[in-house]
Design a protein around this motif. Structure first.
Motif, PDB file in Angstrom:
ATOM      1  N   GLY A 650       0.818  -1.204   0.000  1.00  0.00           N
ATOM      2  CA  GLY A 650       0.000   0.000   0.000  1.00  0.00           C
ATOM      3  C   GLY A 650       0.850   1.251   0.000  1.00  0.00           C
ATOM      4  N   PRO A 651       0.208   2.406  -0.146  1.00  0.00           N
ATOM      5  CA  PRO A 651       0.949   3.663  -0.133  1.00  0.00           C
ATOM      6  C   PRO A 651       1.460   3.978   1.271  1.00  0.00           C
ATOM      7  N   GLY A 652       2.388   4.907   1.374  1.00  0.00           N
ATOM      8  CA  GLY A 652       2.915   5.302   2.670  1.00  0.00           C
ATOM      9  C   GLY A 652       3.985   4.347   3.164  1.00  0.00           C
ATOM     10  N   ARG A 653       4.165   4.311   4.456  1.00  0.00           N
ATOM     11  CA  ARG A 653       5.234   3.495   5.028  1.00  0.00           C
ATOM     12  C   ARG A 653       4.832   2.027   5.109  1.00  0.00           C
ATOM     13  N   PRO A 654       5.814   1.109   5.100  1.00  0.00           N
ATOM     14  CA  PRO A 654       5.513  -0.322   5.197  1.00  0.00           C
ATOM     15  C   PRO A 654       4.827  -0.644   6.526  1.00  0.00           C
ATOM     16  N   VAL A 655       3.890  -1.589   6.475  1.00  0.00           N
ATOM     17  CA  VAL A 655       3.207  -2.060   7.688  1.00  0.00           C
ATOM     18  C   VAL A 655       3.646  -3.502   7.936  1.00  0.00           C
ATOM     19  N   ILE A 656       4.311  -3.731   9.064  1.00  0.00           N
ATOM     20  CA  ILE A 656       4.728  -5.081   9.427  1.00  0.00           C
ATOM     21  C   ILE A 656       4.000  -5.476  10.707  1.00  0.00           C
ATOM     22  N   GLY A 657       3.893  -6.777  10.953  1.00  0.00           N
ATOM     23  CA  GLY A 657       3.213  -7.213  12.166  1.00  0.00           C
ATOM     24  C   GLY A 657       3.255  -8.707  12.335  1.00  0.00           C
TER      25      GLY A 657
END
Length: 819
Positions: A650-657
């Motif tokens: 997705g746009p913006g910063r990477p999302v990790i989890g």
């Protein structure tokens, strides 16, 4: 009598398990679990916790001989007494009395909890009555049990030379204390129970007709006492509808006598035998009353029963039904039943508005057992607040405890037969759907179109019951809610069902986690969903059934098992499945040798041990497990609703989890590695579902980094959580706690998975691999290159399909089944 031992006892294994149970459960709770499981080896744990280092058999011998050592722990000795008193396959009342007496002599009665005090006194009345009188003033007994003991102690029908007047004065106390007419006995019937009588001082006339339905099959002359108790009701406007369940012709004369008792009696005859609830449904079609209730042909109702149950209904039009309490008595009018109080809710007392209940809920379920529990709960689900249970202090009947009762072999203190538990859990599950408006409450009574599956063929009300079950696969596990039932196990079941196999599950109780106090725990709701929709059957280790393959998903489920005597579930092949976690549990939650011996004893077949991963295979082949299968039963890769169609990254910063258990073994060992794998940088968005307390402790109790967002487990489901992520990142303490199904779920959802290089032999192209310090760079690089991100998604899906897809899973399953 020598206790059953089941198999050779490994004391080191039992002691380490006992030490963990000592700190996580109570003696009474564990004793209840042992009697429920009916496992002699589980009873050995309790004996050793009591201090019997030589085992239960020697402890029993010492208790009988009065030579038990002074070092025994009194709390756990009380637990041994409970097992000896109530264990179905381990009962030894003399040992129980001796164990209770030993605790009392050495510690006094102050250490007795109320359940132990009641049980001890009840056993004394049965097995050492000369010692009871001295203890009645010493033990802290519950009031109902004390009344039963004092009444039974002077019962003239059970002992010579006793005062009938003293007994009669005690007999009536529960009734007169509740403001009811006195109860006594009269006449000369051979069975004392049939002499019960009471005369109402006042009557109620012309206030609405009640139909009382009495089903009967091969009735004896006790039916006259039951009928008389209804015809003697203070509520005079009634009809007694006796429905014969196709008794043989030689019962016709007796039933004709019943019909001649009163103008208010009618007798119907069912064309074929279908059980109590099919008979009740027939009666509902012939009832003339505004209200309907029921009476068993061998029970007795106080003359105020109908009046007292109708009062709330007449006062509140929102109420649809009431139920009342009963005392239970044996034919000789003794009330002491070890392990039980004398009173109980009387299921047959259900009294409801006929027209409204039929319109809303319809008829009783067409089964032979437990439908009198299901119907009022269905009615209450359809109209919350419409069912009222009268107070415990108001006994309006006496129900008879007979050895030929259908329920006697299905119910004992702390235990219900597995079919009754399954039926209870299934109708409760469906009632939740009724309350949600998802399914209708009304059932038309057609036995060929029931809304719940049969728990067992013997429950069928149809003239020709189904034959003994035959399944392709029976999966054994601890299926209770909140036990070890990961999504991967459910995926295995769905995949086998989808392949057209006849699949059943069977329950084997484990001690991890420890037993909890309270009623029987419900079955996992996902299993109930599959069962109630007819996709899955439920079997049991004790059911007479045949399986092509028994697949044991958790070896601990076969550690503590009942002795079926060779008459339970049998199998052509048995396979015990081991993953990384259960492989490490050997010697902790189960012993491989015991599991193998139990499999052979229960199913008549030597098991093979089946790994789920390469690591599990290495553990099995290191020795101690017996024959290891050439097949690997891979974790089934089946999204089942996990796939989310979101363009990533997705746009913006990477999302990790991540979402894995909140346990130190599932997190990096140092704070430095923790913050490297899950960076505390504004250019990375970190999200956690559950499991956030461990990292908080690892960071010294400080606040979590501001770029971390945490959710509790109950805030969202896994699918919703994974839909937020670009990357599923998992690092643990030492690479030993493999995340298992969580990786496959992440792949199914479209996440790119990032793991430690130690896990590459397990997950291959399903992930990218790096050290914790490299996570930020790897994530940033892939997030910035949509093509590279998409390529890894495709590689992971291809790997999952090849190694964990339907073909791989079903090929292994077929191989295990001998196909």
């Amino acid at each position: 009598m020598t206790p059953r031992t089941g198999m050779t006892t490994d004391t080191a294994f039992l002691d380490q398990l006992g030490d963990r149970l000592r700190g996580s459960t109570t003696p009474t709770t564990l004793a209840t679990a042992v009697t429920r499981i009916d496992s002699p080896q589980a009873a050995e744990i309790v004996a050793r916790l009591a201090g019997a280092r030589s085992g239960r058999a020697e402890l029993y011998d010492q208790l009988r001989a009065g030579t038990a050592p002074a070092s025994l722990d009194p709390a756990w000795l009380l637990a041994i007494a409970r097992i000896a008193a109530l264990g179905r396959g381990m009962a030894d009342p003399d040992v129980a009395v001796s164990a209770f007496g030993l605790v009392r002599d050495r510690q006094g009665t102050a250490v007795f909890d109320s359940a132990s005090a009641d049980l001890y006194a009840q056993l004394l009345l049965r097995h050492a009555p000369d010692r009871l009188a001295d203890l009645l003033g010493e033990l802290e007994l519950t009031d109902p049990v004390l009344w039963a003991l004092q009444t039974d102690a002077v019962n003239p029908f059970t002992g010579a030379g006793r005062s009938a007047d003293e007994w009669a004065a005690r007999l009536t106390i529960p009734f007169t204390d509740a403001g009811l007419d006195p109860v006594g006995v009269t006449g000369d019937a051979a069975v004392p129970f049939e002499r019960l009588t009471a005369t109402p001082a006042t009557t109620v006339e012309d206030a609405g007709t009640v139909t009382v339905v009495m089903s009967a099959y091969r009735p004896d002359r006790g039916i006259f006492a039951a009928a008389a108790s209804i015809l003697n009701q203070s509520w005079r406007d009634l009809e007694l509808l006796v429905v014969d369940d196709a008794s043989p012709p030689d019962y016709t004369e007796l039933l004709d006598e019943v019909a001649a008792l009163d103008d208010r009696v009618r007798v119907l005859r069912a064309p074929v035998n279908g059980g109590t609830y099919l008979v009740r449904n027939l009666a509902l079609d012939h009832a003339r009353g505004d209200f309907v209730t029921f009476q068993d042909f061998d029970d007795w109702s106080h003359p105020r029963r109908l009046e007292r149950q109708l009062e709330p209904l007449l006062a509140d039009p929102r109420l649809l039904a009431t139920r009342s309490r009963a005392l239970r008595a044996f034919p000789d009018l003794s009330f002491t039943y070890p392990g039980y109080p004398p009173g109980r809710l009387n299921a047959s007392s259900l009294l409801f508005r006929r027209r409204e209940a039929l319109e809303l809920a319809g008829y009783f379920d067409a089964v032979r057992k437990s439908a009198d529990v299901e119907f009022p709960q269905r009615l209450a689900a359809a109209a919350p607040g419409s069912l009222l249970d009268l107070p415990e202090s108001l006994p309006l009947a006496v129900t008879q405890l007979r050895t030929d009762s259908l329920s006697r072999g299905h119910i004992s203190p702390g235990w219900l037969h597995w079919t009754r538990i399954l039926y209870r859990d299934a109708f409760r599950y469906r009632n939740r759907l009724i309350r949600a408006g998802s399914v209708p409450a009304r059932y038309d009574g057609n036995p060929g179109a029931r809304v719940l599956p049969l728990p067992d063929p013997s429950w069928s009300a149809l003239p020709s019951a189904p034959s003994e079950p035959r399944y392709d696969v029976v999966v054994v596990n601890d299926w209770r809610q909140k036990k070890r039932n990961p999504d991967g196990v459910i995926a295995d079941l769905r995949m086998a069902i989808g392949a057209g196999l006849s699949v059943a599950v069977a329950h084997g109780e484990t001690f991890d986690p420890a037993p909890r106090p309270g009623a029987h725990e419900a079955m996992d709701s996902r299993i109930l969903e599959l069962f109630t929709t007819g996709e899955l059957a439920v079997s049991h280790l004790t059911q007479r059934a045949r399986a092509g393959l028994v697949l044991v998903h958790d070896p601990a489920a076969l550690q503590f098992v009942p002795d079926t005597g060779g008459s339970g579930l049998t199998a052509e092949r048995v396979a015990v499945v081991v993953d990384e976690a259960s492989g490490q549990d050997e010697g902790r939650s189960y012993r491989a040798a015991d599991v193998a011996a139990n499999a052979k004893r229960l199913f008549g077949t030597e098991p093979v041990w089946v790994p789920r991963t390469a690591r599990a295979r290495a553990r099995l082949e290191a020795g101690g497990f017996g024959e290891v299968s050439a097949h690997t039963l891979v974790n089934a890769f089946a999204p089942f609703g996990l796939t989310v169609h979101i363009l990533r990254p997705g746009p913006g910063r990477p999302v990790i989890g991540r979402h894995v258990p909140d346990h130190a073994s599932h997190w990096p060992a140092t704070s430095a590695d923790l913050l490297a794998a899950y960076p505390d940088h504004d250019d990375i968005d970190v999200r956690l579902l559950g499991g956030h307390r461990t990292p908080a402790r690892a960071l010294g109790g400080a606040a979590l980094p501001p770029n971390w967002l945490t959710y509790d487990d109950d805030q969202m489901d896994v699918r919703t959580f994974l839909a937020q992520l670009d990357f599923f990142v998992y690092f643990d303490r030492d690479g030993a706690a493999v995340p298992g199904a969580a990786v496959l779920e992440a792949v199914a959802s479209g996440c790119v998975v990032v793991l430690s290089p130690q896990l590459k032999p397990v997950y291959g192209d399903g992930a990218v691999y790096c050290a914790p310090a490299e996570v930020r760079d790897v994530v940033t690089r892939l997030h910035g290159s949509p093509d590279a991100f998409a390529q890894q998604q495709h590689r992971a899906r291809r790997w999952a399909d090849e190694h964990h897809g339907a073909s791989a899973f079903l090929t292994a399953l077929s191989g295990l089944a001998g196909g």
